[in-house]
Design a protein around this motif. Structure first.
Motif, short mmCIF file in Angstrom:
data_model
loop_
_atom_site.label_atom_id
_atom_site.label_comp_id
_atom_site.label_asym_id
_atom_site.label_seq_id
_atom_site.Cartn_x
_atom_site.Cartn_y
_atom_site.Cartn_z
N ILE A 191 -40.52 -38.45 64.17
CA ILE A 191 -39.67 -37.56 63.52
C ILE A 191 -38.37 -38.01 63.96
O ILE A 191 -37.87 -38.97 64.49
CB ILE A 191 -39.84 -35.89 63.94
CG1 ILE A 191 -39.67 -36.18 65.31
CG2 ILE A 191 -41.28 -35.54 63.71
CD1 ILE A 191 -39.62 -34.55 66.07
N GLY A 233 -40.62 -35.87 77.10
CA GLY A 233 -39.35 -35.21 76.49
C GLY A 233 -38.31 -34.71 77.34
O GLY A 233 -37.54 -33.83 76.93
N LEU A 288 -34.33 -37.45 65.15
CA LEU A 288 -33.43 -36.75 66.05
C LEU A 288 -33.00 -35.47 65.63
O LEU A 288 -33.02 -34.39 66.28
CB LEU A 288 -32.33 -37.48 66.47
CG LEU A 288 -31.36 -36.85 67.70
CD1 LEU A 288 -32.29 -36.49 68.90
CD2 LEU A 288 -30.37 -37.78 67.94
N ALA A 290 -35.71 -33.00 65.51
CA ALA A 290 -36.12 -32.66 67.03
C ALA A 290 -35.13 -31.56 67.60
O ALA A 290 -35.40 -30.74 68.56
CB ALA A 290 -36.01 -33.77 67.93
N GLY A 328 -40.46 -32.48 70.68
CA GLY A 328 -39.65 -32.92 69.72
C GLY A 328 -39.14 -34.20 70.35
O GLY A 328 -38.97 -35.29 69.63
N GLY A 329 -38.81 -34.33 71.45
CA GLY A 329 -38.37 -35.44 72.27
C GLY A 329 -39.29 -36.47 72.31
O GLY A 329 -39.16 -37.69 72.20
N VAL A 369 -39.74 -38.02 68.57
CA VAL A 369 -38.54 -38.75 68.45
C VAL A 369 -38.87 -40.34 69.14
O VAL A 369 -38.46 -41.29 68.31
CB VAL A 369 -37.37 -38.25 69.01
CG1 VAL A 369 -35.93 -39.28 68.93
CG2 VAL A 369 -36.66 -37.26 67.89
#
Length: 303
Positions: A73, A149, A75, A78, A64-65, A68
């Protein structure tokens, strides 16, 4: 005259102390002995459970990091995703290993007496290996970008600020974990909602400050694979300090740990009989037919 000792024995058996002892004995029978949890024949299964669960947690958190950083995507997405992943992991494998997924959690359970100290090194090593494997996978998919990330202090924040944030956030996380695992709460699978919800909530407001790791393993994977250990000490010292504070709070709130239900939550219950008996005992506690250990000795008997 022969009847008097029998009458005295009956009175002793009906005394509050004996009633409490019967409850404790029944709880121990329902969840098995410490020897069962220490059985080395089951350790491989538990370690694989921690490996798999930590792999997926770090995959989602670090992945997710990265996304972002790529602007693909938000924050918010994430930071919510790891909470949802932890919720799913607890539900599908929490009974196998306890679903620690975090060295700070393993230490906290051990300090509470809910997890054998001899198993702590194995759990921590497996968690770190799983985090590294997850980041090696991310490196293969995305390349070494955006620190893979990694958790780092946000723009405009110093290491000490991120450290304090990690201490407080981990204090809250481990308090939720220890509390929902205790016999006093007896929430069972709903614990997954509490833990996952806390992770998501903490990320929604505090991610810009420290990245909201609360987990030395989650931060270790990206740091190792990317080769950037900048500020890594923050994400080791902060979560460990927070976990220690949470253990102290748990002692103040609920007294000593080590009761059978908490050991089952922290160590896992692998036998089918143990799982069935755990469910039955939970229903008995809800109906008031059994008293959670650690509660009876603090509550005065009702007149």
């Amino acid at each position: 005259m022969a009847e008097e000792p029998r009458a005295d024995a009956t009175k002793a058996a009906d005394s509050p102390a004996m009633a409490e002892e019967r409850v404790r004995h029944r709880v121990a029978l329902e969840f098995g002995s410490r020897e069962e949890w220490d059985d080395p024949r089951l350790e491989g299964r538990r370690l694989f459970s921690e490996l798999l669960g930590t792999f997926f947690l770090v995959l989602v958190a670090a992945g997710g990091g990265i996304l972002v950083g790529k602007g693909q995507i938000s924050l918010a997405a994430a930071v919510v995703a790891p909470g949802l992943m932890v919720m799913a992991i607890i539900l599908f494998m929490g009974a196998v290993s306890g679903a620690h997924l975090n060295p700070a959690v393993s230490l906290a359970f051990a300090l509470r007496g809910d997890f054998p100290w001899l198993r702590v090194p194995g759990y921590i090593v497996v968690q770190l290996v799983a985090a590294a494997l997850a980041c090696l996978f991310l490196d293969a998919v995305f390349g070494n970008i955006h620190h893979l990330g990694a958790t780092l202090p946000g723009a405009g924040y110093e290491n000490w600020q991120a450290f304090l944030m990690e201490v407080v956030l981990t204090l809250g996380l481990v308090s939720v974990i220890l509390g929902t695992a205790s016999a006093a709460q007896n929430v069972g699978a709903i614990a997954a909602l509490g833990v996952g919800g806390y992770i998501a909530l903490a990320g929604l407001w505090a991610a810009p400050v420290s990245g909201v790791s609360m987990n030395p393993a989650r931060s270790f994977g990206p740091a190792l694979v990317s080769g950037d250990f900048t500020s890594y000490w923050v994400y080791v010292a902060g979560p460990i300090a927070g976990a220690l504070l949470a253990v102290g709070c748990a002692y103040v709130l609920r007294g000593r740990g080590g009761d059978a239900i908490s050991r089952a939550a922290g160590s896992g219950v692998l036998s089918p009989r143990g799982l069935l008996e755990k469910q039955r005992l939970s229903r008995e506690i809800e109906r008031g037919e059994a008293v959670p250990p650690g509660i009876a000795e603090r509550e005065p008997p009702k007149e």
